[in-house]
Design a protein around this motif. Structure first.
Motif, PDB file in Angstrom:
ATOM      1  N   VAL A 134       0.815  -1.218   0.000  1.00 13.77           N
ATOM      2  CA  VAL A 134       0.000   0.000   0.000  1.00 13.77           C
ATOM      3  C   VAL A 134       0.849   1.269   0.000  1.00 13.77           C
ATOM      4  O   VAL A 134       0.397   2.333  -0.428  1.00 13.77           O
ATOM      5  CB  VAL A 134      -0.961  -0.016   1.212  1.00 13.77           C
ATOM      6  N   TRP A 135       2.102   1.178   0.461  1.00 16.03           N
ATOM      7  CA  TRP A 135       2.984   2.341   0.519  1.00 16.03           C
ATOM      8  C   TRP A 135       3.739   2.571  -0.789  1.00 16.03           C
ATOM      9  O   TRP A 135       4.537   3.487  -0.891  1.00 16.03           O
ATOM     10  CB  TRP A 135       3.981   2.197   1.676  1.00 16.03           C
ATOM     11  N   GLY A 136       3.508   1.742  -1.797  1.00 18.34           N
ATOM     12  CA  GLY A 136       4.170   1.941  -3.082  1.00 18.34           C
ATOM     13  C   GLY A 136       5.327   0.978  -3.279  1.00 18.34           C
ATOM     14  O   GLY A 136       5.295  -0.162  -2.810  1.00 18.34           O
ATOM     15  N   ILE A 137       6.388   1.446  -3.949  1.00 19.18           N
ATOM     16  CA  ILE A 137       7.547   0.577  -4.180  1.00 19.18           C
ATOM     17  C   ILE A 137       8.307   0.407  -2.871  1.00 19.18           C
ATOM     18  O   ILE A 137       8.164   1.208  -1.935  1.00 19.18           O
ATOM     19  CB  ILE A 137       8.466   1.133  -5.288  1.00 19.18           C
ATOM     20  N   SER A 138       9.117  -0.619  -2.788  1.00 20.59           N
ATOM     21  CA  SER A 138       9.856  -0.884  -1.553  1.00 20.59           C
ATOM     22  C   SER A 138      10.879   0.217  -1.284  1.00 20.59           C
ATOM     23  O   SER A 138      11.331   0.905  -2.206  1.00 20.59           O
ATOM     24  CB  SER A 138      10.570  -2.236  -1.638  1.00 20.59           C
TER      25      SER A 138
END
Length: 371
Positions: free
Chosen positions: A114-118
């Motif tokens: 949910v926070w985007g790319i790692s």
């Protein structure tokens, strides 16, 4: 012993950077909220809103900030997810002329959660952007994987999660962590903290860059008692965060015990690089020697579901209940849980003025600090 255990297992890389850079032992953010921290560090004002966050209030988003005054510098904000989150995009686009925003959908790496790319991928791609810069730059790179759902990747292939079999669970329970997943997420964040240094060395800009690392807030923890102050009981633990600076060519190792605030980051960095600026914020220089013995930081927190705003210094914590307006004074060098407001009325009066003054000044500046 528990504190050493946590450092050894959870934060070895950050400890190494702190030991070879400048460590701020008593660094505080004004509130427990990622959005409030992003607002606070850039505007130099604590986010004292009681409903959601200042980033979501249009009339609070026009501010005269220090980042905008870095003349001749490119300004960048990099997030692995979408900057519509909490309307955080507006904190930058409203206040930083020419800011370049990098967010989800602009990277080569795939979405991790949910926070985007790692975080690892974000740092890798960010370094490529930094390497290509033709001008000096000031960049705010925001990591997120230490937040729930605690997604971790293998990084370069060598990050491995620990299990209960790898830990002394008796000591682990005393460390405050609520789960192995939370613990591994912190370890993964530590792993990632070393990555921008490695990339900067590889890409050739380490020697002329100052890195500032700080937490946006503490995490939800079980009771713990290994810190110098009983911050779990005081409820100041949620706003007491890790902070250090690293620049091996320019900064000698140092430990700063004077309380420092999130609000102080940009005024400090501007002075360090010799950038002229007018300070319309409530932040000050973290290295100001005139404040060593009388520096207070402004914080807010909840205790037993009651909201407080407070100032915290080397010796005293003075707090005011936002609901009842009752106040308390604690001597952190004596019994830090005993209210001595009645026994020290002069000290209490001075700190009451300071606490209310900081709060009311913030309320005014939120609406009256327009460009």
């Amino acid at each position: 012993e528990i504190y050493t255990l946590s450092l050894h297992y959870a934060l070895p890389i950050l400890k190494r950077l702190a030991d070879s850079g400048i460590l701020f032992r008593n660094f505080y953010v004004p509130a427990i909220s990622t959005a409030k921290t992003v607002f606070g560090v850039h505007t130099g004002l604590p986010d004292i809103t009681s409903v959601k966050t200042a980033s979501r209030h249009p009339k609070m988003l026009d501010q005269r900030i220090v980042m905008d005054q870095f003349k001749g510098y490119d300004k960048l904000y990099l997030l692995g997810g979408n900057t519509n989150w909490a309307n955080i995009r507006a904190v930058f686009t409203n206040n930083v002329e020419g800011v370049r925003i990098y967010e989800e959908g602009m990277y080569k790496s795939g979405k991790a959660d949910v926070w985007g790319i790692s975080d690892y991928d974000l740092i890798t791609e960010a370094s490529g952007i930094f390497k290509a810069e033709k001008k000096p730059f000031v960049a705010f790179l925001q990591l997120a994987d230490n937040h729930p759902p605690y997604t971790t990747s293998s990084g370069a292939g060598d990050f491995k999660k620990l299990t209960e079999d790898d830990l002394d669970m008796e000591k682990f329970k005393k460390s405050g962590f609520v789960s192995i997943g939370q613990f591994n997420a912190l370890r993964y964040e530590d792993y990632n903290v070393g990555h921008p240094i490695d990339m900067a060395r590889k890409d050739g800009y380490l020697d002329n860059t100052i890195f500032i690392f700080f937490g946006d807030h503490n995490c939800v923890l079980n009771p713990y008692s290994f810190m110098p102050l009983p911050e779990y009981e005081l409820s100041t633990g949620g706003v007491h965060v890790t902070a250090c600076m690293y620049s091996p060519k320019h900064l000698a190792p140092q430990v700063i015990n004077t309380p420092g605030s999130l609000l102080d980051v940009y005024p400090t960095v501007a002075r360090m690089v010799g950038m002229p600026f007018k300070n319309y914020t409530l932040g000050v220089d973290l290295f100001d020697s005139t404040r060593v013995n009388d520096k207070y930081v402004f914080v807010t927190y909840l205790r037993n579901q009651m909201p407080y705003y407070a100032v915290l210094g080397n010796r005293y914590l003075y707090e005011i209940n936002r609901v009842t307006d009752s106040a308390a004074l604690y001597d952190l060098k004596a019994d830090p849980l005993k209210n001595i407001r009645a026994q020290q009325p002069d000290t209490a009066k001075g700190l009451d003025n300071l606490t209310r003054g900081f709060y009311e000044s913030t309320r005014y500046l939120m609406f009256n600090n327009k460009k």
